[in-house]
Design an enzyme around this catalytic site. Structure first.
Site, PDB file in Angstrom:
ATOM      1  N   HIS A  69       0.930  -1.226   0.049  1.00  0.00           N
ATOM      2  CA  HIS A  69      -0.085  -0.161  -0.039  1.00  0.00           C
ATOM      3  C   HIS A  69       0.877   1.460   0.031  1.00  0.00           C
ATOM      4  O   HIS A  69       0.421   2.272  -0.268  1.00  0.00           O
ATOM      5  CB  HIS A  69      -1.147   0.048   1.320  1.00  0.00           C
ATOM      6  CG  HIS A  69      -2.007  -1.055   0.835  1.00  0.00           C
ATOM      7  ND1 HIS A  69      -3.378  -0.663   1.262  1.00  0.00           N
ATOM      8  CD2 HIS A  69      -2.174  -2.118   0.247  1.00  0.00           C
ATOM      9  CE1 HIS A  69      -4.244  -1.773   1.126  1.00  0.00           C
ATOM     10  NE2 HIS A  69      -3.282  -2.651   0.597  1.00  0.00           N
ATOM     11  N   HIS A  80      -2.454 -12.803  -1.954  1.00  0.00           N
ATOM     12  CA  HIS A  80      -3.260 -13.274  -1.526  1.00  0.00           C
ATOM     13  C   HIS A  80      -2.995 -14.674  -0.965  1.00  0.00           C
ATOM     14  O   HIS A  80      -3.827 -15.191  -0.241  1.00  0.00           O
ATOM     15  CB  HIS A  80      -4.481 -13.097  -2.308  1.00  0.00           C
ATOM     16  CG  HIS A  80      -5.339 -11.593  -2.126  1.00  0.00           C
ATOM     17  ND1 HIS A  80      -6.564 -11.499  -2.895  1.00  0.00           N
ATOM     18  CD2 HIS A  80      -4.814 -10.440  -1.636  1.00  0.00           C
ATOM     19  CE1 HIS A  80      -6.837 -10.026  -2.589  1.00  0.00           C
ATOM     20  NE2 HIS A  80      -5.628  -9.701  -1.875  1.00  0.00           N
TER      21      HIS A  80
END
EC number: 1.11.1.21
Length: 739
Positions: A106, A268
């Site tokens: 991020h 993920h």
């Protein structure tokens, strides 16, 4: 009252008002200039991160500090931190790795190609608004967990580097082999001014045109997100529509389909989502809105423990893999091993679980060993299975684990290094040897450079080539001013102005450019054939030197003898080393320095000038003197005469400022040309000059006029020339990371 007493009185007032709840402050809010004159040109982007803001001082050089760092020791400390769970924010599954991967992702993932803003450099995740975005919930704790390491190594490692390095170590500590790491991200000391969108509410989406296309330069679909809503577009669980948004937003970060799939599937593989409770009932204010007692932390959770099994982040809940702290193929195996149906998390958010209750006990709980759960997927995960292109890639990766592993390693490296610019800026022993096309490669210097005598002789040959001062200046400026400091791309090094796509950019006047380059290439060839001792000069150097000797000649004709600094050593890139689509986003829709403006521009001509100056890392005085000088040098794109307020164009005089500030001229909008102004003699009404808003703003804007008056004064000529040369040299060398 004496002025010197005001600061202390203000501090006392502030302390008292805070003690009594801030009521006094609320009643004394100052009405600023922007309220009264919202259309006034904002110069603040040119005053960001001034050297005075840096507490390390002007003598501090981060690259040198980083080189003294024991990088292996730092990585060892970070690795130890991974499994040292803290009571105030316990790790999931006994490992902080997935949490730190999210932090690093991020930090870097806000990068966007259209203006080069965002990215990990600067450590902007520490500042508003990023530190309080909905998509960054609880990452304040990740950075706080890292503080002991940052505290230990201090000025030797920036927050920008530390966050990315921690993401790498997190991956490696869970069994993944990364592609490499480069240091060199210099920290900012204030929030960067970035257009993140015009919405007034988090997760709102008012950033599409009438065709439904995401507006440039936005990189995310909703305010406060990194990319897309994981539940689907605006929360609608449509996997194919989600795939469309994923492709668009990841493409705006320079990722193709394969890189996009690798990143999502690889990322993920680790960790879990957190949505144990309804955030509206449990979670408090973000860090920026929290009180001083919170000390920069936000999203305080009042439900249950407030962390661990009660953690609330995205509102989605669960893990994708059976072993969320190890590199496995389980994400892809689960994606294709089950049929997926919609359900809702405990927080009420839409997610997907295996059909018919299958896999219900596959995934261990992150904190309670007696519990197990079904794996989950987001709508954005299901998109990788249902979209035809993504499906081809995911099935291929599923069959070829090594290919998937390398693809994720390279995509992760690109994600975390895309905003750093060329490889010449990379620091550290972990820099990968392979040269990648997105790094805008330029050949390494492989020959002795020309000396001062050679430079003088070359300069004379350029001036004798038949090229004019304006032609040489325009070409050098077009080459060097392609640089943008937001992601360190473009610039004169590489001479890409002779290659696609730059050679055909409208702002560069392709027809004239081709003529100038042909003559400069002939000069280069002739000189190289006569140089001794293996010395050579690149076309990139010839282009810059051509502009510099033209400036010297123009200054001499204005009565000032100067020497423009020149440092050889640039090299010429090839077309094969130039990704045309990647460089296409650097094309200027406006360049106020050349009085160029196209209707594709997103803002007014004057605002686009500020944007261009900001890209070039210029100050207000530097921008001002460059505009005035380039007008006097007749350097406008395509040779247009707007703003050329002089009867001796091609001479480096301060005439632009003298005539702009002359009250004998009356300005009015042209009735014949949209966006053009006419300057007429107040007495005779005779037309004297034509101008654009970019020209006239230096007389209309109070702060710009103040600077213009310095250069337009009777004693301003020498200062003007000297300041112009300094600013010119700064632009010519903006991409010289080797000097």
């Amino acid at each position: 009252m004496k002025k010197s007493t005001i600061p202390s009185m203000s501090a006392l007032t502030l302390a008292m008002s805070l003690a009594f709840g801030g009521a006094a402050i609320a009643q004394e809010q100052v009405t600023g200039n922007q309220f009264w004159w919202p259309e006034q040109l904002n110069l603040s982007p040119l005053r960001q991160n001034a050297v005075e803001s840096n507490p390390y001082g002007s003598d501090y050089h981060y690259a040198e500090a980083f080189k003294s760092l024991d990088l292996d020791a730092v990585k060892k400390d970070i690795k130890a931190l991974m499994t040292e769970s803290q009571d105030w924010w316990p790790s999931d599954y006994g490992h902080y790795g997935p949490f730190f991967i999210r932090m690093a992702w991020h930090s870097a993932g806000v990068y966007r190609i259209f203006d080069g803003r965002g990215g990990a450099a600067g450590g902007q995740q520490r500042f508003e608004p990023l530190n309080s975005w909905p998509d960054n919930v609880n990452l304040d704790k990740a950075r706080r967990l890292l503080w002991p390491i940052k505290q230990k190594y201090g000025s030797k490692i920036s927050w920008g580097d530390l966050m990315v390095l921690t993401g790498n170590v997190a991956l490696e500590s869970m069994g993944f082999k990364t592609f490499g790491f480069a240091g060199g991200r210099v920290d900012d000391w204030e929030a960067e001014q970035v257009n993140w969108g015009s919405e007034k509410a988090w997760l709102d989406s008012k950033r599409r045109n009438e065709k439904g296309e995401l507006a440039k330069p936005m990189g995310a679909t909703q305010m406060g997100l990194i990319y897309v809503n994981p539940e689907g577009p605006n929360g609608v669980p449509d996997p194919l529509a989600s795939a469309k948004e994923i492709r668009d937003t990841f493409g705006r970060m320079a990722m193709n389909d394969e890189e996009t799939v690798a990143l999502i599937a690889g990322g993920h593989t680790f960790g879990k989502a957190h949505g144990a409770h309804d955030p509206s009932k449990c979670v408090g204010a973000d860090p920026a809105a929290s009180g001083v007692e919170a000390q920069g932390l936000g999203w305080k959770n009042k439900c249950g423990k407030g962390h661990s099994e009660d953690t609330v982040t995205s509102g989605l809940e669960g893990a994708w893999s059976v072993n969320p702290t190890a590199w496995t193929m389980q994400y892809l195996e689960n994606l294709y091993g089950f049929d997926w149906v919609q359900t809702k998390s405990p927080a009420g958010h839409i997610q997907w679980i295996p059909k018919d209750g299958k896999g219900a006990n596959l995934v261990p709980d992150a904190h309670d060993k007696s519990k197990r759960h079904a794996p989950i997927m987001f709508t954005s995960d299901i998109a990788l299975k249902e979209d035809p292109s993504y499906r081809e890639i995911t099935t291929r990766f599923l069959k070829n684990p090594k290919e998937f592993e390398l693809a994720f390693a390279k995509a992760w490296f690109k994600l975390t290094h895309r905003d750093m610019g060329p490889k010449a800026r990379y620091l550290g022993a972990d820099v990968p040897a392979e040269m990648l096309i997105w790094q805008d490669p330029i050949p390494a210097l492989d020959h002795p450079v020309i000396d001062n005598a050679d430079i003088k002789a070359l300069g004379n040959k350029i001036l004798a080539s038949g090229l004019t001062v304006p032609e040489l200046v325009r070409t050098a400026w077009a080459s060097a001013s392609s640089f943008r400091g937001t992601d360190m791309r473009g610039g004169a090094n590489g001479a890409r102005i002779r290659l696609e796509p730059m050679m055909n950019w409208q702002a560069n006047n392709p027809k004239e450019l081709a003529k100038v380059l042909a003559k400069l290439e002939k000069v280069q060839k002739d000189v190289n054939s006569s140089l001794k001792g293996g010395k050579k000069v690149s076309l990139a150097d010839v282009i810059v030197l051509g502009g510099s000797v033209a400036v010297e000649k123009a200054a001499k004709e204005a009565g000032v003898t100067v020497s423009v600094p020149f440092t050889p050593g640039r090299m010429d890139a090839t077309q094969a080393q130039t990704d045309v689509s990647s460089f296409a986003v650097l094309e200027p829709t406006a360049d106020g320095f050349r009085n160029y403006y196209s209707k594709d521009s997103s803002h007014s001509p004057a605002e686009m000038l500020i944007e261009r100056a900001n890209m070039l890392n210029l100050t207000v005085p530097e921008m001002t003197v460059l505009v005035g000088g380039l007008r006097a040098l007749d350097a406008n794109s395509a040779g247009v005469k707007h703003g050329v307020f002089t009867d001796k164009p091609g001479t480096l005089s301060n005439d632009f400022f003298v005539n702009l500030l002359d009250m004998s001229t009356k300005w009015s909008k042209s009735e014949k040309q949209e966006g053009i102004y006419e300057g007429q003699d107040r007495k005779s009404g005779k037309l004297k000059w034509t101008a654009t808003p970019v020209d006239l703003v230096f007389g209309s804007h109070s702060e710009l006029r103040a600077v213009s008056e310095v250069y337009g004064a009777q004693d301003g000529q020498d200062r003007f020339v000297q300041d112009f040369i300094k600013a010119w040299n700064k632009v010519m060398n903006a991409d010289r990371f080797d000097i």
